[in-house]
Write a protein that holds these residues in place. Structure first.
Motif, short mmCIF file in Angstrom:
data_model
loop_
_atom_site.label_atom_id
_atom_site.label_comp_id
_atom_site.label_asym_id
_atom_site.label_seq_id
_atom_site.Cartn_x
_atom_site.Cartn_y
_atom_site.Cartn_z
N SER A 1 12.12 -10.94 -3.26
CA SER A 1 11.15 -9.95 -3.73
C SER A 1 9.95 -10.62 -4.39
O SER A 1 10.08 -11.66 -5.02
CB SER A 1 11.80 -8.98 -4.72
N GLU B 1 22.82 -10.97 -2.24
CA GLU B 1 21.77 -10.03 -1.86
C GLU B 1 21.02 -10.47 -0.60
O GLU B 1 20.69 -9.67 0.26
CB GLU B 1 20.79 -9.85 -3.02
N ASN C 1 11.49 -12.79 -7.18
CA ASN C 1 12.91 -12.46 -7.38
C ASN C 1 13.16 -11.84 -8.75
O ASN C 1 14.25 -11.98 -9.32
CB ASN C 1 13.80 -13.69 -7.20
N GLY C 2 12.16 -11.17 -9.29
CA GLY C 2 12.30 -10.53 -10.59
C GLY C 2 12.02 -11.44 -11.76
O GLY C 2 11.99 -10.99 -12.91
N LEU D 1 17.99 -11.24 -0.36
CA LEU D 1 16.70 -10.58 -0.37
C LEU D 1 15.74 -11.37 -1.25
O LEU D 1 16.13 -11.91 -2.29
CB LEU D 1 16.81 -9.14 -0.90
N SER E 1 6.41 -9.47 -6.67
CA SER E 1 5.80 -8.35 -7.40
C SER E 1 4.52 -8.78 -8.09
O SER E 1 4.38 -9.92 -8.53
CB SER E 1 6.78 -7.79 -8.45
N TYR F 1 14.86 -3.79 -9.40
CA TYR F 1 13.98 -2.76 -8.85
C TYR F 1 14.81 -1.72 -8.12
O TYR F 1 15.72 -2.06 -7.35
CB TYR F 1 12.96 -3.39 -7.89
N ARG G 1 6.81 -2.84 1.65
CA ARG G 1 6.55 -2.39 0.28
C ARG G 1 7.75 -1.64 -0.26
O ARG G 1 8.35 -0.82 0.42
CB ARG G 1 5.31 -1.50 0.23
N ASN G 2 8.06 -1.92 -1.52
CA ASN G 2 9.16 -1.25 -2.19
C ASN G 2 8.66 -0.27 -3.25
O ASN G 2 9.43 0.37 -3.93
CB ASN G 2 10.09 -2.28 -2.84
N THR H 1 5.57 -4.09 -5.36
CA THR H 1 6.67 -4.96 -4.97
C THR H 1 6.86 -4.96 -3.46
O THR H 1 6.79 -3.91 -2.81
CB THR H 1 7.99 -4.51 -5.65
N TRP H 2 7.10 -6.16 -2.92
CA TRP H 2 7.42 -6.34 -1.50
C TRP H 2 8.78 -7.03 -1.41
O TRP H 2 9.08 -7.94 -2.19
CB TRP H 2 6.36 -7.20 -0.81
N VAL H 3 9.60 -6.62 -0.46
CA VAL H 3 10.96 -7.15 -0.32
C VAL H 3 11.17 -7.64 1.11
O VAL H 3 10.77 -6.98 2.08
CB VAL H 3 12.02 -6.08 -0.67
#
Length: 476
Positions: free
Chosen positions: A362, A358, A325-326, A360, A364, A475, A239-240, A290-292
């Motif tokens: 994400s 990145e 990814n946003g 990464l 959300s 984020y 979790r972010n 949000t989870w990353v």
């Protein structure tokens, strides 16, 4: 008075019929190969599955079939599968007969213990299955379970192991090859691009590697409580944000509907817990959960999101947006419209790539324009992330399968032979060039020596004296 034993008899009949219905409804895969490698006896796990010795599978090897046993106190895990292994010093393969074509779950167990002759932590090798590269230059110093989903359209599945170096070796402790339920992997998903959402077709024929499997808002789920023997871990480490979320638990009956998500897609223990966005805590600053996840660039990923409305008081009180990814992946998602019931499971598959810098991924969940601060403004029960094979048919690197499976010894001899051929060719070119140079010089000398003298000579001088001269959220 009636017979008082009749109600008790009926009670046990009803109880027996329900237990029988539940047991008969439990998934029974047509193909269910459970192999303990390098052992001569069967191994029983805590989830009651029995792994047979690998003599029950067809093992082919161009070298010795070496069975190794962990030295006392060297086994890194409590599983009975961690005590023995099969070691390969040459390319080798297991062949499994397939009764039903389609998606199969492949699990490879690696426990790198030390034996009298081998330290499994020093192994380096490649693995492939059904035309897909699963692992390249793989080695591990800690226990790992690798899980894959692979489409099989042949009568046998071949899982191959090849040492990555002439001085290295391969090993495996246990192998699972299990038929996946027909509803586990669909053929379409929502492809998330920065500027649009597209349809991703042919999805079921891809190979995938399971990277993350989360029970959102709930505890760890072990294979004992999953009909497909999967492990779901808590989401706390991914979790972010947690300013707007709360955990929700449900003790009622999960309503599985025919043609919708089944217990094989995810078990009750995933759907009866969730993390939710509390509308009363929503603000304009940061209202998303949000989870990353750390992933590798160069691949697309399946993001499977599991939903089951166990938090709303009534239908049509839950609306939210989904971001990958946003980027907005699903706007004003209405779970009531999708299911028609509360506490009824539903899942959505998204596909997305990652930024090469990145690396990464994400995910959300947040309020939509139709959300109400008196309602729950978002909800998620489970989350799975799977890597999809690249254009080379690989889940680990860019090497095509023919190079991955080629014997290191053959590669060494081939390289040696190629070097000899290239060397001879280069020497031949040098000799040809040298001969041509000598010939050219000889012709040049001959031309100068036998040049005819001028016919017009006066005073001993020649008559001619001419000289020869790639709208994103961020984020924090």
């Amino acid at each position: 008075m009636g017979n008082p034993r009749i109600p008790l008899f009926l009670f046990f009949c009803i109880l027996f019929s329900r237990v029988f219905a539940l047991s008969s409804a439990r998934f029974s895969p047509p193909d269910n190969h459970l192999i303990a490698c390098g052992t001569a006896s069967a191994s029983t796990l805590d989830d009651r599955r029995v792994f047979l010795p690998d003599s029950a599978a067809l093992l082919r090897s161009s070298g010795s079939k070496i069975s190794v046993l962990a030295v006392p106190d060297a086994s890194p895990a409590s599983s009975p599968l961690s005590r023995t292994a099969r070691v390969f010093t040459r390319p080798s393969s297991y062949e499994f007969q397939i009764k039903q074509k389609g998606t199969h779950i492949i699990r490879l167990h690696f426990y790198p213990f030390s034996s009298r002759d081998f330290n499994l932590s020093s192994a380096l090798f490649h693995v492939s299955a059904s035309g897909f590269v699963l692992l390249t230059d793989f080695g591990t110093s800690f226990p790992q379970l690798k899980e894959y989903l692979v489409w099989v359209d042949a009568e046998k599945l071949v899982i191959s192991f090849a040492p990555a170096r002439r001085s290295s070796f391969a090993f495996v402790n246990a192998i699972e090859v299990v038929s996946a339920p027909g509803d586990l992997i669909g053929d379409t998903a929502r492809l998330v691009n920065p500027d649009r959402i597209e349809k991703f077709d042919g999805f079921s024929r891809q190979a995938m590697e399971t990277l993350y499997r989360l029970n959102v808002g709930g505890p760890k789920v072990t294979p004992f409580n999953d009909t497909l023997w999967r492990t779901w871990v808590p989401d706390a480490g991914f979790r972010n944000s947690d300013s707007v979320s709360k955990t929700v638990a449900f003790s009622g009956r999960i309503m599985y509907r025919e043609g919708a998500a089944s217990r094989e897609v995810a078990p009750d223990n995933v759907y009866n817990t969730a993390r939710a966005v509390d509308g009363a805590n929503v603000s304009d600053s940061n209202s998303n959960m949000t989870w990353v996840f750390a992933v590798r660039s160069g691949y697309k990923y399946l993001i499977r999101m599991h939903f089951c409305d166990i938090a709303s008081r009534a239908l049509y009180e839950l609306y939210f947006n989904v971001y990958v990814n946003g980027y907005l992946a699903y706007e004003d998602f209405d779970l009531s419209m999708a299911t028609g019931f509360l506490a009824s499971p539903y899942y959505v598959d998204f596909v997305a790539g990652v930024d090469s810098l990145e690396q990464l991924l994400s995910v959300s969940i947040g309020p939509s324009k139709q959300s109400n601060h008196l309602w729950i403004n978002g909800l998620l029960n489970g989350l799975e992330i799977m890597k999809i094979n690249n254009t080379m048919g690989s889940l680990d690197g860019e090497s095509p399968i023919i190079l991955v499976l080629e014997s290191p010894a053959r590669r060494g001899f081939g390289a040696f032979l190629s070097s000899i051929v290239c060397g001879l060719g280069f020497m031949s070119l040098l000799m040809i060039g040298f001969v041509l140079l000598l010939k050219w010089r000889a012709e040049t000398r001959n031309t100068v020596t036998w040049l005819p003298l001028p016919t017009d000579v006066s005073g001993g001088k020649s008559a001619n004296g001419n000289p020869v001269v790639s709208s994103k959220l961020v984020y924090f």
